[in-house]
Design an enzyme around this catalytic site. Structure first.
Site, PDB file in Angstrom:
ATOM      1  N   SER A   1      10.736 -29.885  81.396  1.00 23.82           N
ATOM      2  CA  SER A   1      11.062 -29.723  82.807  1.00 23.82           C
ATOM      3  C   SER A   1      10.657 -28.328  83.285  1.00 23.82           C
ATOM      4  O   SER A   1       9.496 -27.938  83.136  1.00 23.82           O
ATOM      5  CB  SER A   1      12.561 -29.991  83.010  1.00 23.82           C
ATOM      6  OG  SER A   1      12.902 -30.075  84.362  1.00 23.82           O
TER       7      SER A   1
ATOM      8  N   ARG B   1      25.820 -30.841  91.218  1.00 23.57           N
ATOM      9  CA  ARG B   1      25.587 -31.363  89.875  1.00 23.57           C
ATOM     10  C   ARG B   1      25.593 -32.884  89.861  1.00 23.57           C
ATOM     11  O   ARG B   1      24.778 -33.514  89.171  1.00 23.57           O
ATOM     12  CB  ARG B   1      26.657 -30.836  88.912  1.00 23.57           C
ATOM     13  CG  ARG B   1      26.479 -31.296  87.469  1.00 23.57           C
ATOM     14  CD  ARG B   1      25.140 -30.845  86.919  1.00 23.57           C
ATOM     15  NE  ARG B   1      25.041 -31.082  85.483  1.00 23.57           N
ATOM     16  CZ  ARG B   1      23.987 -30.781  84.745  1.00 23.57           C
ATOM     17  NH1 ARG B   1      22.944 -30.221  85.316  1.00 23.57           N
ATOM     18  NH2 ARG B   1      23.988 -31.012  83.453  1.00 23.57           N
TER      19      ARG B   1
ATOM     20  N   ASP C   1      10.844 -41.537  83.704  1.00 26.52           N
ATOM     21  CA  ASP C   1      11.145 -40.288  84.402  1.00 26.52           C
ATOM     22  C   ASP C   1      10.594 -40.386  85.823  1.00 26.52           C
ATOM     23  O   ASP C   1       9.397 -40.257  86.054  1.00 26.52           O
ATOM     24  CB  ASP C   1      10.508 -39.106  83.652  1.00 26.52           C
ATOM     25  CG  ASP C   1      10.856 -37.762  84.270  1.00 26.52           C
ATOM     26  OD1 ASP C   1      11.504 -37.727  85.330  1.00 26.52           O
ATOM     27  OD2 ASP C   1      10.458 -36.731  83.686  1.00 26.52           O
TER      28      ASP C   1
ATOM     29  N   HIS D   1      14.561 -38.602  83.232  1.00 29.50           N
ATOM     30  CA  HIS D   1      14.081 -37.239  83.026  1.00 29.50           C
ATOM     31  C   HIS D   1      14.712 -36.591  81.793  1.00 29.50           C
ATOM     32  O   HIS D   1      14.083 -35.790  81.113  1.00 29.50           O
ATOM     33  CB  HIS D   1      14.370 -36.403  84.271  1.00 29.50           C
ATOM     34  CG  HIS D   1      13.799 -35.017  84.225  1.00 29.50           C
ATOM     35  ND1 HIS D   1      12.454 -34.773  84.035  1.00 29.50           N
ATOM     36  CD2 HIS D   1      14.397 -33.797  84.325  1.00 29.50           C
ATOM     37  CE1 HIS D   1      12.239 -33.467  84.029  1.00 29.50           C
ATOM     38  NE2 HIS D   1      13.395 -32.857  84.189  1.00 29.50           N
ATOM     39  N   ASP D   2      15.947 -36.937  81.506  1.00 29.28           N
ATOM     40  CA  ASP D   2      16.648 -36.349  80.356  1.00 29.28           C
ATOM     41  C   ASP D   2      16.076 -36.781  79.015  1.00 29.28           C
ATOM     42  O   ASP D   2      16.556 -36.326  77.969  1.00 29.28           O
ATOM     43  CB  ASP D   2      18.138 -36.709  80.404  1.00 29.28           C
ATOM     44  CG  ASP D   2      18.959 -35.685  81.180  1.00 29.28           C
ATOM     45  OD1 ASP D   2      18.378 -34.669  81.600  1.00 29.28           O
ATOM     46  OD2 ASP D   2      20.165 -35.911  81.366  1.00 29.28           O
TER      47      ASP D   2
END
Length: 380
Positions: free
Chosen positions: A156, A226, A321, A354-355
């Site tokens: 990222s 968050r 992602d 994405h993680d």
């Protein structure tokens, strides 16, 4: 906690800190007259100092990349990949994790004391860019006696730093590894970041960034930021698999409290994050993401901006992602191919979103591990 660690862990670790009195001129035109960088190292630097790997962290990450702290059962954020015999083998590499300037995990940032007035910097802390981080990391390399990194890598925002290293210090990096990254943010990504910043800035406890002086913090704003961010880190398939439309009590309550498991999960993530992260740092990090666009100085020509690079490249993306989609990685690959660089690219099938760059995915570990063995052997 027990001192019995997994055999493939670097075990108990502790951070180090370096201080610079040499001013750092920033891309924004601002100046840091002095600053600290916190970092951790794993493995041993060889006699020729040719086996050093710099790991750059993402938005909410830190220098604590692997291993354990005393009385903490949670390991570093890339424990899946780094350790003796692992994908990034500390029997072969000297791994350095550096906490970026502007962070809230020890390096100089908004919560640090401003020497000009003896109070926390707060909103007076200057805007930081990826290029500024690379400059500070180059100074760290100098202090550690590392003239050239065997590799600079990250996922990222960390991958963006690896790309900037290849552009700014072509003679000081042999391999650049960018995972789940992009050459610039899309308008949609910038929009997500702006909503998160607005949630923080309009929290009544934000006090224009001077909440330290009021002995409070904008927890609600940071919590919302968050929660929003976390949605973008996961794929729709993963969220369906984890939560679906499950309800803890199996019925509708016809109110605005938690009814679905996904609501409970997001609230937990928000509460946990708000208790350990600094709101001004969140604003800074998202702005660094927004500003990253190395091709801007070449009129948008990404191929042109890479012309001075000398490194070999590994670019990895993940099928699910949607925040930094594979198409963004392929844009980087094309620009590198336009310059006839040695480029390896893999699109990893994964449903984590994405993680995924944080996860222990077999194909991911195989591809990255194969590349790292070539790095260790000095090959291309």
């Amino acid at each position: 906690m027990s001192q019995d660690f997994p055999a493939d862990s670097v075990g108990l670790v502790k951070p180090s800190i370096l201080h610079w009195d040499e001013p750092l001129r920033l891309s924004s035109g601002g100046l840091l007259p002095a600053y600290d960088l916190v970092y951790e190292t794993y493995g041993k630097l060889n006699a020729k100092k040719t086996n050093a790997v710099l790991v750059c962290h993402a938005l909410s990450g830190s220098h604590h990349v692997a291993g354990y702290y005393p009385d903490d059962t949670k390991p570093g954020w890339w424990e899946n990949l780094i350790g003796p015999g692992k994908t990034i083998d500390t029997n072969k590499f000297y791994v350095v994790g550096c906490n970026n300037l502007g962070s809230c995990f020890g390096s100089t940032g908004p919560a640090s004391i401003n020497p000009a007035n003896g109070k926390p910097y707060g909103p007076d802390f200057p805007i930081i860019t990826v290029r500024d981080w690379v400059e500070s990391q180059a100074r760290l390399a100098d202090a550690l006696g590392i003239k050239k990194w065997a590799a600079v890598m990250g996922g990222s925002l960390g991958g963006m730093q690896a790309l900037q290293w290849a552009i700014d210090y072509p003679d000081r990096i042999a391999h650049a590894i960018a995972i789940a990254a992009a050459a610039k943010l899309t308008a949609q990504n910038i929009a997500f970041n702006e909503i998160a910043r607005q949630a923080i800035r309009y929290d009544p406890d934000f006090h224009n960034g001077r909440f330290y002086d009021h002995n409070t913090e904008p927890r609600q704003g940071l919590r919302l930021a968050r929660m929003l961010g976390h949605i973008t880190y996961l794929s729709d398939d993963l969220m369906h698999e984890k939560f679906g439309r499950e309800r803890p009590d199996g019925k509708f309550n016809f109110d605005y409290e938690v009814e679905f498991q996904v609501e409970s999960y997001l609230r937990h993530q928000g509460d946990s994050f708000a208790g350990k992260f600094d709101a001004n740092t969140y604003l800074l990090m998202t702005k660094a993401l927004d500003y990253f666009d190395p091709a801007d100085e070449a009129g948008g020509d990404l191929s042109a901006v890479f012309k001075s690079a000398c490194a070999d490249f590994l670019i990895l993306s993940f099928t699910s992602d949607w925040r930094f989609a594979p198409a963004r990685s392929r844009e980087i690959v094309k620009a590198l191919h336009d310059n006839d660089f040695n480029v390896s690219y893999a699109e990893i099938k994964a449903h984590y979103g994405h993680d995924a760059f944080l996860m222990k995915i077999p194909q991911y570990l195989d591809v990255l591990g194969t590349y790292m063995r070539r790095v260790a052997e000095g090959g291309t």
